[in-house]
Design an enzyme around this catalytic site. Structure first.
Site, PDB file in Angstrom:
ATOM      1  N   LYS A 205      -8.828   1.862 -15.346  1.00  0.00           N
ATOM      2  CA  LYS A 205      -9.216   2.729 -14.234  1.00  0.00           C
ATOM      3  C   LYS A 205      -9.479   4.167 -14.688  1.00  0.00           C
ATOM      4  CE  LYS A 205      -6.908   0.260 -10.424  1.00  0.00           C
ATOM      5  NZ  LYS A 205      -6.208  -0.845 -11.135  1.00  0.00           N
TER       6      LYS A 205
ATOM      7  N   CYS B 219      -5.577  -3.884  -2.569  1.00  0.00           N
ATOM      8  CA  CYS B 219      -6.027  -3.688  -3.945  1.00  0.00           C
ATOM      9  C   CYS B 219      -5.579  -4.814  -4.877  1.00  0.00           C
ATOM     10  CB  CYS B 219      -5.562  -2.333  -4.456  1.00  0.00           C
ATOM     11  SG  CYS B 219      -6.202  -0.967  -3.459  1.00  0.00           S
TER      12      CYS B 219
ATOM     13  N   HIS C  17     -10.820   3.422  -9.339  1.00  0.00           N
ATOM     14  CA  HIS C  17     -10.104   2.346  -8.652  1.00  0.00           C
ATOM     15  C   HIS C  17     -11.040   1.667  -7.658  1.00  0.00           C
ATOM     16  CE1 HIS C  17      -7.208  -0.086  -6.827  1.00  0.00           C
ATOM     17  NE2 HIS C  17      -6.348   0.809  -6.362  1.00  0.00           N
TER      18      HIS C  17
ATOM     19  N   PHE D  48      -1.707  -1.947  -0.956  1.00  0.00           N
ATOM     20  CA  PHE D  48      -1.030  -1.466   0.238  1.00  0.00           C
ATOM     21  C   PHE D  48      -0.419  -2.665   0.984  1.00  0.00           C
ATOM     22  CE2 PHE D  48      -3.736   2.626   0.998  1.00  0.00           C
ATOM     23  CZ  PHE D  48      -3.087   3.233  -0.065  1.00  0.00           C
TER      24      PHE D  48
ATOM     25  N   GLU E  52       5.385   1.379 -11.829  1.00  0.00           N
ATOM     26  CA  GLU E  52       4.910   0.305 -12.698  1.00  0.00           C
ATOM     27  C   GLU E  52       5.432   0.478 -14.116  1.00  0.00           C
ATOM     28  OE1 GLU E  52       0.770  -2.034 -13.865  1.00  0.00           O
ATOM     29  OE2 GLU E  52       0.648   0.029 -13.118  1.00  0.00           O
TER      30      GLU E  52
ATOM     31  N   HIS F 248      -1.986  -1.903 -13.564  1.00  0.00           N
ATOM     32  CA  HIS F 248      -2.634  -1.478 -12.318  1.00  0.00           C
ATOM     33  C   HIS F 248      -3.012  -0.003 -12.458  1.00  0.00           C
ATOM     34  CE1 HIS F 248      -3.817  -1.697  -8.191  1.00  0.00           C
ATOM     35  NE2 HIS F 248      -2.898  -0.841  -7.781  1.00  0.00           N
TER      36      HIS F 248
END
Length: 412
Positions: free
Chosen positions: A336, A167, A341, A400, A318, A307
């Site tokens: 998002k 991502c 996402h 990931f 975060e 993010h």
């Protein structure tokens, strides 16, 4: 021309293109993101899957936008990128028929590639046998073909590659594209990312991991970054393309510069295949590296496009890092909440939105924040867009494998 690392390098953003759940094209997507109206809805293609909703690009007609003869040979993830790239090049005022293609590169990000083609042809294999599998399977499936197809379409004959850092992929691509400009290898780079993997196998895999929201009764409320009741992300698709140029090349042709990519930082958590490091050390190092690359301090940042996936662990980790580094001063958003996402394309969509926030001095809201998590000690913009002076902004992307990428965007 090789530039000394002691000097800040500002890659000029001269063109933007986007195909997103918020719309096909930059104006419509930006308007929808600023409205704060979510795009998640029940997805007929996911009928029978435990999570049967997504954020899909509305009304995307590849035959009309690309041409039937061309579109049928391309997986959807390439189709989306082709349309976004065309818009970005037109926005930049560049005509591939007249440029020196050897000085033009393509660097894109994608996490998964042509999963729709893969699933379709696997069904053909099982139902009809190997002799009926399409000879186009491999060129439609493999991830690198999106950059290859853009090079063919636009005679971009310089370095041509796709990066895959989950991502974080398209933010990694944009940072890599900037390095090609800084090194003097290219004058122009078409960069960004694309993803179109809203398919039963991929969504089932994410659902089995527990990564997705389970709000099947109310999909529009499912993507809720930084909200106390967040329960997972909503999968999306899309493509975002930026045209980057060296300052000299943009100036020589009198190009409009919308903003600048002034810093890039990338790190690894080295912690877990899918979970973020709760200490946030890798993220903080990426942020500090991007700021140092831009010759800026945390006090210079007015806006953060987080993010912000709407997963319990990611948002918490975060938020701690952002609070530790920036305090509660920057205006923080996660787009998002509206778009969902888009996985490997997320960083590109959000880079486009960050450029627009800097250009228009307007921070879009985070959708669905009904009650902000008390552990998120940040100035999260909610309900309506906020007009604020934005001299510099950061856009965060994490993937990931613990892969982190941060971009710094500054005013033109």
């Amino acid at each position: 021309m090789t530039r000394p690392a002691t000097h800040r390098f500002d890659a000029a953003v001269t063109g933007l293109g986007i195909v997103s759940p918020a719309g096909v094209g930059v104006p419509g997507s930006w308007e929808r993101v600023c409205s704060g109206i979510p795009t998640a809805t029940t997805d007929p293609a996911l009928t029978g899957v435990p999570v049967d909703f997504s954020c899909r690009v509305p009304g995307f007609d590849a035959d009309a936008l690309i041409g039937r003869r061309k579109a049928w040979r391309l997986d959807r993830f390439v189709q989306l990128a082709m349309v976004a790239a065309k818009e970005a090049l037109e926005d930049a005022g560049l005509d591939p028929a007249t440029w020196d293609g050897t000085r033009v590169g393509v660097v894109l990000g994608s996490a998964v590639g042509g999963t729709a083609t893969w699933e379709q042809q696997h069904r053909t294999l099982l139902d009809k046998g190997a002799e009926q599998v399409s000879g186009m399977l491999i060129p439609m499936l493999i991830t690198n073909m999106v950059a290859g197809q853009l090079a063919i379409e636009h005679r971009a004959l310089g370095p041509n590659l796709v990066v895959s850092t989950a991502c974080a992929a398209s933010a990694t691509a944009i940072g890599t594209a900037r390095e090609l400009l800084r090194s003097g290898t290219c004058d122009v780079v078409i960069t960004g990312g694309t993803e179109a993997c809203l398919t039963p196998s991929i969504i089932s895999g994410f659902a089995r991991m527990g990564a997705l929201s389970r709000r099947t009764e109310d999909p529009a409320a499912a993507s809720r970054p930084f909200d106390v009741d967040r329960d997972g992300f909503v999968a999306a698709e899309g493509a975002g393309i930026l045209v980057l140029e060296t300052p000299e090349h943009a100036a020589a042709r009198g190009a409009r510069v919308r903003a600048r990519i002034s810093g890039y930082g990338a790190t690894a958590d080295g912690h877990h295949p899918t979970a973020p490091d709760p200490s946030g050390q890798g993220v903080e190092r990426a942020l500090r590296a991007a700021l140092a690359d831009a010759h800026l301090t945390p006090e210079d940042i007015d806006h953060v496009n987080a993010h912000g996936t709407s997963t319990p662990l990611n948002d918490a980790a975060e938020a701690k890092v952002l609070r530790r580094l920036f305090g509660d001063r920057p205006a923080v958003t996660s787009t998002k909440g509206v778009t969902g996402h888009a996985l490997g394309a997320a960083g590109a969509l959000e880079a486009v939105f960050t450029v627009l926030a800097v250009e228009q001095q307007l921070v879009p809201p985070t959708a669905n924040v009904v009650k902000q998590d008390p552990e998120v000690e940040l100035d999260v913009v909610t309900e309506a867009p906020r007009a604020v002076p934005v001299r510099a902004a950061v856009s965060n992307s994490f993937g990931f494998g613990g892969q982190n990428a941060v971009l710094v965007v500054t005013q033109a």
